[in-house]
Design a protein around this motif. Structure first.
Motif, mmCIF file in Angstrom:
data_model
loop_
_atom_site.group_PDB
_atom_site.id
_atom_site.type_symbol
_atom_site.label_atom_id
_atom_site.label_comp_id
_atom_site.label_asym_id
_atom_site.label_seq_id
_atom_site.Cartn_x
_atom_site.Cartn_y
_atom_site.Cartn_z
ATOM 1 N N GLN A 201 0.837 -1.211 0.000
ATOM 2 C CA GLN A 201 0.000 0.000 0.000
ATOM 3 C C GLN A 201 0.868 1.256 0.000
ATOM 4 O O GLN A 201 0.591 2.222 -0.720
ATOM 5 C CB GLN A 201 -0.890 0.034 1.238
ATOM 6 N N ILE A 202 1.894 1.256 0.835
ATOM 7 C CA ILE A 202 2.790 2.413 0.890
ATOM 8 C C ILE A 202 3.451 2.642 -0.470
ATOM 9 O O ILE A 202 3.452 3.748 -1.003
ATOM 10 C CB ILE A 202 3.883 2.210 1.969
ATOM 11 N N CYS A 203 3.969 1.564 -1.050
ATOM 12 C CA CYS A 203 4.706 1.708 -2.304
ATOM 13 C C CYS A 203 3.800 2.085 -3.477
ATOM 14 O O CYS A 203 4.220 2.788 -4.387
ATOM 15 C CB CYS A 203 5.504 0.457 -2.609
ATOM 16 N N ALA A 204 2.554 1.626 -3.436
ATOM 17 C CA ALA A 204 1.618 2.026 -4.486
ATOM 18 C C ALA A 204 1.477 3.549 -4.478
ATOM 19 O O ALA A 204 1.444 4.198 -5.527
ATOM 20 C CB ALA A 204 0.260 1.360 -4.278
ATOM 21 N N MET A 205 1.424 4.115 -3.292
ATOM 22 C CA MET A 205 1.213 5.565 -3.166
ATOM 23 C C MET A 205 2.487 6.363 -3.450
ATOM 24 O O MET A 205 2.450 7.352 -4.164
ATOM 25 C CB MET A 205 0.722 5.854 -1.733
ATOM 26 N N VAL A 206 3.606 5.965 -2.876
ATOM 27 C CA VAL A 206 4.802 6.810 -2.978
ATOM 28 C C VAL A 206 5.644 6.527 -4.221
ATOM 29 O O VAL A 206 6.499 7.331 -4.559
ATOM 30 C CB VAL A 206 5.724 6.713 -1.726
ATOM 31 N N SER A 207 5.368 5.420 -4.884
ATOM 32 C CA SER A 207 6.235 5.091 -6.017
ATOM 33 C C SER A 207 5.476 4.607 -7.262
ATOM 34 O O SER A 207 5.650 5.146 -8.348
ATOM 35 C CB SER A 207 7.258 4.038 -5.572
ATOM 36 N N HIS A 208 4.601 3.610 -7.086
ATOM 37 C CA HIS A 208 3.985 3.020 -8.267
ATOM 38 C C HIS A 208 3.007 3.978 -8.947
ATOM 39 O O HIS A 208 3.027 4.129 -10.172
ATOM 40 C CB HIS A 208 3.296 1.694 -7.911
ATOM 41 N N LEU A 209 2.147 4.637 -8.155
ATOM 42 C CA LEU A 209 1.206 5.594 -8.762
ATOM 43 C C LEU A 209 1.941 6.766 -9.434
ATOM 44 O O LEU A 209 1.616 7.109 -10.574
ATOM 45 C CB LEU A 209 0.194 6.102 -7.720
ATOM 46 N N PRO A 210 2.930 7.388 -8.773
ATOM 47 C CA PRO A 210 3.668 8.450 -9.488
ATOM 48 C C PRO A 210 4.278 7.973 -10.807
ATOM 49 O O PRO A 210 4.218 8.701 -11.805
ATOM 50 C CB PRO A 210 4.762 8.854 -8.485
ATOM 51 N N HIS A 211 4.820 6.770 -10.839
ATOM 52 C CA HIS A 211 5.377 6.273 -12.098
ATOM 53 C C HIS A 211 4.264 6.048 -13.134
ATOM 54 O O HIS A 211 4.417 6.397 -14.293
ATOM 55 C CB HIS A 211 6.164 4.974 -11.875
#
Lengths: 311, 311
Positions: A201-211
């Protein structure tokens, strides 16, 4: 090590460190992350006595040899992991499962397996299901990187003062977790243990969604008609440039990450779309107060980041 | 001046320049852009003989005086513009129309009016409708800036090798356009004349939409529940940090820009949303080839930017 936003937890490793944590460390995939670990091990002497680099690409192995990053360089997974006390998979997300299962088959009893994949829930269970009882599996996710890749892109201080999330499966022996945390602390990172779904969940927000958004805004620009398309590239202002730096990242790597974290990424995108719709409605209705409130929230969050020294 | 992606057009001003282009230059709103122009005029001597700074905020005027950026500093619009040969409005988009009309009433015949607003179609016609025949109006949009604001944020070389779009209303005398272009070339900028609607389409894509999305992704993070929200801030990776730098920008300024370019921004957002939907569908259907094609397009566009030396 400069002071981070959170103090090192009690019991965290602090320099000067003792003797090397591991006898032999094998890195499968000496790219940006893998070669940074090899460099760190080489320059510090605190991580492992003997360094092994494994890759299926001859040109990568040749480059690792030229750079003098490992004591042994091999394209044979079996040969490379046989003696290793610690095996770290630094391969793309899409190759982690297969490579992990192949490595496990040749690892010695008591050895430790880790990987640095940026997605956990869909990977972890598949690997733990095949884990023999005498091998511990402690995957991690170091929150560090650049848009560059390959053995030349690595840096000995890449992890310095960055977070490394540790995501052990349930039932992992505490001693194995402690040893992997100590390893990353010796790389300069701050460690935190989290569950796999919280991690994703954290990585979806801080990394995957921005990419996801960065690639997509580039695609949107690409579909503009002739003159407008070329002038958008010509006049690209700072907003567009900042936004799209991460869209220079490796497409294969990001395709695999998006697919591996598909459900959580789509759910995070949905939350984002809800906010986009609210903002678009406020704009359409010229609701100055609503626009202002939203912009101020956004700015507040960004300022919190700066306060956290992550900017 | 380093070589830019496009060579200076034939006839463009090149250093060393001749005597100052204008007698008196009045800057209304000596913030980031306005104080950069004052600094450039001060350090080069090529732009104007006498420098006037006008603002309604006493603390801004006091700071301009302390920094020695102008020969005359006043809160009176009438007094400040009376002698000016060139008046440049560097006020927020939402204040341009009102300030322009107030300035016009006190400007001398033959003087030149300009502004640096980043939205054109909704502003230009309202101002030209009130323009007396002996005052020329040549608005511009310098594609330069930072997320900082105020007289201390200005830089004499802010416009060096950056684009300045020149957006004269139909029927503007060629001599007035040439003079404004020469002014910006002496500021180090490359100039290009474009129509107002073309300008607004470009800016919606390269600046307004990225800001809209950056503020919105911050808002999305802000609405996460307790622990997750604070951990997202703590673990914010490079994607999130790059993405949100521009969300530290002034909310009032961006509310005004969004409202002023509302229709074109919403149309650009719609194009973007179409691409988001296609990408989400490809992801949902695990269509690896479609995802890959889209990521490669996005990366290609980003690489074009780098080739353009805008990165």
């Amino acid at each position: 090590m400069p002071a981070g936003p959170s103090p090192a937890p009690p019991g965290a490793e602090q320099p000067p460190f003792g003797p090397p944590l591991f006898g032999t460390m094998a890195i499968i995939g000496p790219g940006l992350i893998g070669s940074s670990l090899l460099r760190r091990a080489r320059t510090s002497g605190w991580l492992a006595e003997k360094l092994v680099a494994i890759d299926h690409a001859p040109q990568v192995l040749a480059r690792v040899r030229e750079l003098g990053l490992a004591d042994m360089v091999t394209s044979s997974l079996a040969e490379g992991v046989r003696e290793a006390d610690l095996v770290i998979l630094c391969v793309p997300v899409g190759a982690v499962r297969e490579t992990a299962l192949a490595a496990i088959a040749h690892m010695k009893p008591g050895a430790l397996l880790s990987d640095v994949a940026s997605v956990r829930t869909t990977l972890g269970p598949e690997i733990t299901a095949h884990l023999p009882p005498d091998i511990a599996y402690v995957p991690v996710h170091p929150m560090a990187g650049t848009e560059h890749s390959g053995p030349d892109a690595g840096l000995a201080d890449l992890f310095e003062n960055r977070w490394c999330l540790v995501v052990p499966p349930e039932g992992t022996p505490a001693e194995a977790i402690r040893k992997v945390e100590a390893f990353w602390q010796r790389c300069g990172a701050r460690t935190r243990e989290v569950t796999d779904s919280y991690h994703d969940q954290i990585c979806a927000m801080v990394s995957h969604l921005p990419h996801f958004l960065a690639f997509t805004i580039c695609e949107t620009a690409d579909r503009l008609s002739g003159d407008l398309r070329s002038d958008v590239l010509e006049f690209a202002a700072s907003g567009f440039r900042d936004f799209t730096r991460i869209a220079a990242s490796d497409p294969v790597m990001w395709r695999d990450i998006f697919l591996a974290n598909r459900d959580i990424l789509l759910a995070t995108l949905e939350r984002f779309q809800t906010e986009v719709d609210k903002m678009a409605t406020a704009l359409r209705e010229e609701d100055e107060q609503a626009i202002m409130t939203r912009l101020e929230h956004g700015r507040h969050i960004r300022k919190s980041l700066i306060a956290n020294r992550q900017a």
